[in-house]
Design a protein around this motif. Structure first.
Motif, PDB file in Angstrom:
ATOM      1  N   ALA A 170      -9.219-108.551 -38.241  1.00 25.47           N
ATOM      2  CA  ALA A 170      -9.221-109.629 -37.641  1.00 25.47           C
ATOM      3  C   ALA A 170      -7.408-109.991 -36.912  1.00 25.47           C
ATOM      4  CB  ALA A 170     -10.114-111.053 -37.866  1.00 25.47           C
ATOM      5  N   CYS A 171      -6.751-109.927 -37.581  1.00 18.08           N
ATOM      6  CA  CYS A 171      -5.365-110.228 -37.364  1.00 18.08           C
ATOM      7  C   CYS A 171      -5.227-109.052 -36.369  1.00 18.08           C
ATOM      8  CB  CYS A 171      -4.382-109.979 -38.355  1.00 18.08           C
ATOM      9  SG  CYS A 171      -4.114-111.320 -39.040  1.00 18.08           S
ATOM     10  N   ASN A 172      -5.196-107.644 -35.981  1.00 27.53           N
ATOM     11  CA  ASN A 172      -5.126-106.774 -35.171  1.00 27.53           C
ATOM     12  C   ASN A 172      -5.929-107.226 -33.764  1.00 27.53           C
ATOM     13  OD1 ASN A 172      -3.701-105.752 -37.434  1.00 27.53           O
ATOM     14  ND2 ASN A 172      -5.747-103.848 -37.854  1.00 27.53           N
ATOM     15  N   TYR A 173      -7.069-107.471 -34.250  1.00 29.08           N
ATOM     16  CA  TYR A 173      -8.112-107.980 -32.305  1.00 29.08           C
ATOM     17  C   TYR A 173      -7.156-109.444 -32.043  1.00 29.08           C
ATOM     18  CZ  TYR A 173     -10.342-109.555 -29.608  1.00 29.08           C
ATOM     19  OH  TYR A 173     -11.777-109.754 -28.054  1.00 29.08           O
ATOM     20  N   LEU A 174      -6.794-110.218 -32.484  1.00 29.15           N
ATOM     21  CA  LEU A 174      -6.039-111.210 -32.484  1.00 29.15           C
ATOM     22  C   LEU A 174      -4.649-110.529 -31.679  1.00 29.15           C
ATOM     23  CD1 LEU A 174      -6.912-113.850 -35.528  1.00 29.15           C
ATOM     24  CD2 LEU A 174      -8.098-113.893 -32.624  1.00 29.15           C
ATOM     25  N   ASN A 175      -3.929-110.623 -32.641  1.00 28.75           N
ATOM     26  CA  ASN A 175      -2.648-109.556 -31.421  1.00 28.75           C
ATOM     27  C   ASN A 175      -2.584-109.302 -30.762  1.00 28.75           C
ATOM     28  OD1 ASN A 175      -0.396-110.813 -33.285  1.00 28.75           O
ATOM     29  ND2 ASN A 175      -0.827-109.948 -35.308  1.00 28.75           N
ATOM     30  N   ASP A 176      -3.500-107.972 -29.984  1.00 30.88           N
ATOM     31  CA  ASP A 176      -3.412-107.108 -29.206  1.00 30.88           C
ATOM     32  C   ASP A 176      -3.925-108.072 -27.937  1.00 30.88           C
ATOM     33  OD1 ASP A 176      -4.179-104.909 -27.667  1.00 30.88           O
ATOM     34  OD2 ASP A 176      -5.996-104.413 -28.723  1.00 30.88           O
ATOM     35  N   SER A 177      -5.391-108.964 -28.512  1.00 28.82           N
ATOM     36  CA  SER A 177      -5.592-109.888 -27.331  1.00 28.82           C
ATOM     37  C   SER A 177      -4.306-110.488 -26.888  1.00 28.82           C
ATOM     38  CB  SER A 177      -6.705-110.830 -28.103  1.00 28.82           C
ATOM     39  OG  SER A 177      -6.889-111.439 -26.674  1.00 28.82           O
ATOM     40  N   TYR A 178      -3.625-111.166 -28.053  1.00 26.99           N
ATOM     41  CA  TYR A 178      -2.063-112.151 -27.499  1.00 26.99           C
ATOM     42  C   TYR A 178      -0.924-110.846 -26.758  1.00 26.99           C
ATOM     43  CZ  TYR A 178       1.583-115.093 -27.274  1.00 26.99           C
ATOM     44  OH  TYR A 178       2.325-115.927 -27.168  1.00 26.99           O
ATOM     45  N   ARG A 179      -0.945-109.981 -26.552  1.00 32.17           N
ATOM     46  CA  ARG A 179      -0.157-109.252 -26.505  1.00 32.17           C
ATOM     47  C   ARG A 179      -1.061-108.724 -24.701  1.00 32.17           C
ATOM     48  NH1 ARG A 179       0.135-106.215 -30.971  1.00 32.17           N
ATOM     49  NH2 ARG A 179      -1.285-105.355 -30.801  1.00 32.17           N
ATOM     50  N   ARG A 180      -2.143-109.407 -24.405  1.00 34.22           N
ATOM     51  CA  ARG A 180      -2.799-108.877 -23.073  1.00 34.22           C
ATOM     52  C   ARG A 180      -2.642-110.423 -21.986  1.00 34.22           C
ATOM     53  NH1 ARG A 180      -8.752-106.614 -21.657  1.00 34.22           N
ATOM     54  NH2 ARG A 180      -8.081-104.960 -22.615  1.00 34.22           N
ATOM     55  N   TYR A 181      -2.602-111.511 -23.017  1.00 38.95           N
ATOM     56  CA  TYR A 181      -3.117-112.989 -22.637  1.00 38.95           C
ATOM     57  C   TYR A 181      -1.767-113.995 -22.893  1.00 38.95           C
ATOM     58  CZ  TYR A 181      -7.284-111.338 -21.978  1.00 38.95           C
ATOM     59  OH  TYR A 181      -8.803-110.919 -21.697  1.00 38.95           O
ATOM     60  N   ARG A 182      -0.938-113.414 -23.835  1.00 40.42           N
ATOM     61  CA  ARG A 182       0.038-114.512 -23.586  1.00 40.42           C
ATOM     62  C   ARG A 182      -0.046-115.875 -24.417  1.00 40.42           C
ATOM     63  NH1 ARG A 182       3.023-110.416 -26.120  1.00 40.42           N
ATOM     64  NH2 ARG A 182       4.594-111.935 -25.815  1.00 40.42           N
ATOM     65  N   ASN A 183      -1.382-116.155 -24.822  1.00 40.81           N
ATOM     66  CA  ASN A 183      -2.013-117.536 -24.795  1.00 40.81           C
ATOM     67  C   ASN A 183      -2.789-117.468 -25.791  1.00 40.81           C
ATOM     68  OD1 ASN A 183      -3.969-119.695 -24.132  1.00 40.81           O
ATOM     69  ND2 ASN A 183      -1.869-119.958 -23.158  1.00 40.81           N
ATOM     70  N   TRP A 184      -2.720-117.920 -26.983  1.00 38.80           N
ATOM     71  CA  TRP A 184      -3.165-118.588 -28.448  1.00 38.80           C
ATOM     72  C   TRP A 184      -4.529-119.107 -28.021  1.00 38.80           C
ATOM     73  CZ3 TRP A 184      -2.952-114.583 -31.360  1.00 38.80           C
ATOM     74  CH2 TRP A 184      -1.366-114.746 -31.733  1.00 38.80           C
ATOM     75  N   THR A 185      -4.821-119.818 -26.998  1.00 35.92           N
ATOM     76  CA  THR A 185      -6.113-119.925 -26.382  1.00 35.92           C
ATOM     77  C   THR A 185      -6.449-119.043 -26.189  1.00 35.92           C
ATOM     78  OG1 THR A 185      -5.110-122.612 -25.970  1.00 35.92           O
ATOM     79  CG2 THR A 185      -7.575-122.307 -25.205  1.00 35.92           C
ATOM     80  N   MET A 186      -6.489-118.417 -25.412  1.00 33.36           N
ATOM     81  CA  MET A 186      -7.192-117.212 -24.333  1.00 33.36           C
ATOM     82  C   MET A 186      -7.615-116.113 -25.531  1.00 33.36           C
ATOM     83  SD  MET A 186      -8.119-118.050 -21.199  1.00 33.36           S
ATOM     84  CE  MET A 186      -7.378-116.890 -20.132  1.00 33.36           C
ATOM     85  N   VAL A 187      -6.920-115.904 -26.126  1.00 33.12           N
ATOM     86  CA  VAL A 187      -7.155-114.739 -27.108  1.00 33.12           C
ATOM     87  C   VAL A 187      -8.191-115.358 -28.279  1.00 33.12           C
ATOM     88  CG1 VAL A 187      -6.406-114.198 -29.649  1.00 33.12           C
ATOM     89  CG2 VAL A 187      -4.320-114.171 -27.524  1.00 33.12           C
ATOM     90  N   ALA A 188      -8.365-116.555 -28.387  1.00 31.95           N
ATOM     91  CA  ALA A 188      -9.464-117.055 -29.384  1.00 31.95           C
ATOM     92  C   ALA A 188     -11.126-117.370 -28.778  1.00 31.95           C
ATOM     93  CB  ALA A 188      -9.026-118.315 -29.556  1.00 31.95           C
TER      94      ALA A 188
END
Length: 337
Positions: A170-188
């Motif tokens: 899950a952390c792998n996915y979340l960090n990958d998503s953060y690199r795309r959106y730069r926003n944790w709410t959008m990551v969630a």
């Protein structure tokens, strides 16, 4: 003749006495009902909605509660979470056991601590949780996403049920998503709808702000459900829940046994470590079969509870008068050894 008249007169008097008695009894009963009704009205309990906080953030990002649609969305989810009493009490009991595993892995991967509530929203910490579409485990991974993030799935092993490895995935996915959106709410949000689904809505609606996007029902409620769980679980007494520390499910110490070959009989393996097969599966639900052929000779870490794990005792001297469960001693958490 005179005697008959006397008898008739006496009978009339008796009749009036009886009728009078009935009338007085009825009147007294009516007054009692009225008094009881008044007393009952005075004892009515009213249900009131939980109060929303003045401010709240998710993963350090402020939630715009000044917007009526945002405030009402959070209010809806908080009403549900704060009034689902049986589930909320159960979750409060389970939190220490699961958070003790999840929190260090989130921290190690620089993922905000609030994402532990995302895992809670996904599965209610049911180890073998399965969604209607086939997502499995605490983090509710679909097979494709699980494989893409480093989890092993085959006939013998399904690491979606391995809480440590699934949290890392899950952390792998979340960090990958953060690199795309730069926003944790959008990551969630992307964890629920997928990055492709979020990207599509960003393009259609020309916004990269979760709180400004019109999303499907599930994703539109997703962040607010996580926030409601965060509010209730972090300050339960504020919302009318009290679970004594002694009543929370204990963190059970375990050791790990490294296995690099095959295990022909998991029952015998369990017995060799002084536990039964049920307990072996309880701590290792990712093992799918009563044997492990392990044809590639991979290394697996199997958790074994430490001796004395089966029973725990509430302190009989502790005052639990305000707690949610009565005092108990020698509460077993598993079947026979």
């Amino acid at each position: 003749m005179f005697k008959n008249k006397v008898n008739i007169f006496i009978s009339i008097i008796v009749l009036f006495i009886v009728i009078g008695g009935i009338f007085l009894t009825t009147l007294s009963a009516q007054r009692q009902v009225e008094q009881n009704g008044t007393q009952n009205l005075q004892q009515v309990f009213y249900f009131t909605p939980p109060q929303l906080p003045a401010k709240i953030s998710f993963a350090g990002e402020e939630v715009p509660l000044e917007n009526f649609d945002i405030r009402e969305s959070l209010d809806r989810e908080l009403l549900i979470s704060a009034n689902f009493h049986s589930l909320t009490l159960l979750l409060l009991k389970k939190l220490p056991r699961y958070f003790s595993i999840i929190e260090p892995i989130l921290k190690k991967n620089n993922v905000p601590d609030d994402f532990k509530y995302l895992a809670l929203a996904e599965s209610n910490f049911v180890d073998k949780a399965m969604s209607p579409v086939g997502a499995l485990g605490i983090w509710q991974f679909m097979k494709g996403a699980a494989l893409a993030n480093g989890l092993e799935i085959n006939n013998e092993v399904d690491e979606r049920f391995n809480i440590e490895k699934a949290t890392q995935a899950a952390c792998n996915y979340l960090n990958d998503s953060y690199r795309r959106y730069r926003n944790w709410t959008m990551v969630a949000a992307s964890y629920n709808a997928g990055m492709n689904g979020i990207d599509r809505q960003i393009e259609i609606q020309d916004s990269r702000n979760y709180y400004d996007l019109l999303l499907n029902e599930e994703t539109g409620r997703y962040i607010f459900r996580i926030l409601a769980l965060k509010l209730v679980m972090s300050e339960p007494e504020k919302y009318g829940f009290r679970v004594d520390e002694s009543e929370k499910y204990p963190i059970i110490p375990t050791k790990t046994v490294e296995v690099g070959g095959s295990i022909s009989n998991m029952v015998s393996f369990a017995h060799s470590h002084h536990i039964n097969y049920k307990i072996l599966k309880y701590f290792n639900p990712w093992l799918r079969q009563p044997e492990l052929k392990n044809l590639k000779n991979k290394k697996y870490l199997i958790k074994i509870p430490q001796p004395g794990f089966r029973e725990y005792t509430y302190d009989p001297g502790m005052d639990n008068s305000n707690s949610t469960v009565a005092n108990s001693t020698n509460r077993s958490i598993s079947g026979a050894n």
